[in-house]
Design a protein around this motif. Structure first.
Motif, PDB file in Angstrom:
ATOM      1  N   LYS A 108       0.835  -1.211   0.000  1.00 37.64           N
ATOM      2  CA  LYS A 108       0.000   0.000   0.000  1.00 37.64           C
ATOM      3  C   LYS A 108       0.864   1.253   0.000  1.00 37.64           C
ATOM      4  O   LYS A 108       0.597   2.203  -0.753  1.00 37.64           O
ATOM      5  CB  LYS A 108      -0.925   0.005   1.216  1.00 37.64           C
ATOM      6  CG  LYS A 108      -1.757   1.278   1.342  1.00 37.64           C
ATOM      7  CD  LYS A 108      -2.749   1.198   2.486  1.00 37.64           C
ATOM      8  CE  LYS A 108      -2.082   1.182   3.832  1.00 37.64           C
ATOM      9  NZ  LYS A 108      -3.079   1.213   4.939  1.00 37.64           N
ATOM     10  N   GLU A 109       1.904   1.279   0.834  1.00 38.46           N
ATOM     11  CA  GLU A 109       2.784   2.447   0.868  1.00 38.46           C
ATOM     12  C   GLU A 109       3.516   2.611  -0.464  1.00 38.46           C
ATOM     13  O   GLU A 109       3.705   3.732  -0.942  1.00 38.46           O
ATOM     14  CB  GLU A 109       3.776   2.323   2.027  1.00 38.46           C
ATOM     15  CG  GLU A 109       3.133   2.328   3.404  1.00 38.46           C
ATOM     16  CD  GLU A 109       2.245   3.537   3.635  1.00 38.46           C
ATOM     17  OE1 GLU A 109       2.681   4.672   3.345  1.00 38.46           O
ATOM     18  OE2 GLU A 109       1.102   3.358   4.104  1.00 38.46           O
ATOM     19  N   LYS A 117       1.565   4.384  -3.301  1.00 38.75           N
ATOM     20  CA  LYS A 117       1.490   5.847  -3.303  1.00 38.75           C
ATOM     21  C   LYS A 117       2.536   6.442  -4.242  1.00 38.75           C
ATOM     22  O   LYS A 117       2.414   7.587  -4.676  1.00 38.75           O
ATOM     23  CB  LYS A 117       1.684   6.384  -1.883  1.00 38.75           C
ATOM     24  CG  LYS A 117       0.605   5.943  -0.901  1.00 38.75           C
ATOM     25  CD  LYS A 117       0.934   6.398   0.513  1.00 38.75           C
ATOM     26  CE  LYS A 117      -0.093   5.895   1.519  1.00 38.75           C
ATOM     27  NZ  LYS A 117       0.247   6.290   2.917  1.00 38.75           N
ATOM     28  N   LYS A 155      -5.165   2.365  -1.272  1.00 42.83           N
ATOM     29  CA  LYS A 155      -4.939   3.734  -1.740  1.00 42.83           C
ATOM     30  C   LYS A 155      -4.982   3.874  -3.260  1.00 42.83           C
ATOM     31  O   LYS A 155      -4.734   4.960  -3.789  1.00 42.83           O
ATOM     32  CB  LYS A 155      -3.591   4.242  -1.213  1.00 42.83           C
ATOM     33  CG  LYS A 155      -3.506   4.338   0.303  1.00 42.83           C
ATOM     34  CD  LYS A 155      -4.543   5.312   0.863  1.00 42.83           C
ATOM     35  CE  LYS A 155      -4.434   5.426   2.373  1.00 42.83           C
ATOM     36  NZ  LYS A 155      -5.432   6.387   2.929  1.00 42.83           N
TER      37      LYS A 155
END
Length: 253
Positions: free
Chosen positions: A208-209, A212, A240
């Protein structure tokens, strides 16, 4: 036991909230020891003693931190982690051995694992790229916290992908080194079929990070594996992404 660790333990106990203590364990599936001190008060205690702690040599600070780890109460470990995370610019490669021992001996819950590894451990992995091979080794550990740590330790490099020659953090440039994305994929591949829910959440969070920064690349990774990827990891990984990509990633082949 040092006087500072004793004073810290005594200070924490001034803030015990018995009602909070009774419900705190609901956030954890594993058994933990809880004093019943809320997070803001834990931070206050850490901040209160930091002016004295920071005057000490690094090794002495780590000795005090280990005394706090050893007792097993989660609030005491949070103070130890707080102080360790304040020492980032003083950390050296040799400290990774100490941190590995702390994970092995003392980490027994996701909160301690994450706060520690997304800061101090991740900082060292960022500063010394050769330590990535240690993370790969952790993915094969029988210890679930090493396996989760292998993933969440890359969150620091994902948030701070470059250092200057003086090791100060620079802003994220428009183009990031593809090696970092490759590391993310290597860890995800190693943990892909891990049956442990907390490990799945850990590598899903890492993805998820990364999404970004590289949304299309993470989408493709998940989409190509959507039928085999554990749903827990998949849901974390796509959180995200734009809505249309989320729907595609959740679709069945």
């Amino acid at each position: 036991m040092s006087s500072l660790s004793s004073l810290t333990k005594a200070e924490l106990r001034k803030y015990v909230d018995t009602k909070f203590q009774a419900g705190a364990s609901r956030f954890f599936k594993e058994e933990i020891q809880v004093l019943g001190v809320r997070s803001p008060q834990v931070k206050l205690v850490a901040a209160k003693f930091w002016p004295e702690v920071k005057k000490l040599p690094k090794d002495q600070i780590f000795t005090i931190c280990e005394e706090l780890w050893q007792n097993g109460f989660i609030e005491e470990t949070f103070v130890a982690i707080n102080w360790t995370n304040r020492l980032l610019k003083k950390l050296g490669k040799a400290d990774f051995i100490r941190f590995t021992n702390w994970i092995d001996q003392y980490v027994n819950n996701w909160a301690s694992c994450d706060i520690f590894c997304t800061h101090a451990v991740g900082y060292l992995v960022q500063k010394y790229p050769e330590l990535f091979t240690e993370l790969k080794t952790w993915t094969k550990s029988k210890n679930r916290w090493f396996r989760r740590a292998a993933a969440v330790s890359l969150i620091y490099p994902l948030h701070h992908p470059f250092f200057s020659s003086k090791s100060s953090i620079l802003p994220i440039p428009p183009t990031l080194p593809i090696s970092l994305l490759n590391q993310v994929f290597q860890i995800a591949d190693s943990l892909f079929s891990d049956p442990d829910n907390l490990v799945q959440k850990g590598y899903g969070w890492m993805l998820k990070e990364a999404s970004k920064i590289w949304p299309q690349e993470i989408f493709k990774y998940v989409f190509d594996r959507r039928d085999k990827m554990p749903r827990t990891a998949l849901r974390y990984a796509i959180e995200k992404l734009p809505k249309d990509l989320k729907l595609k990633a959740m679709s069945k082949n």
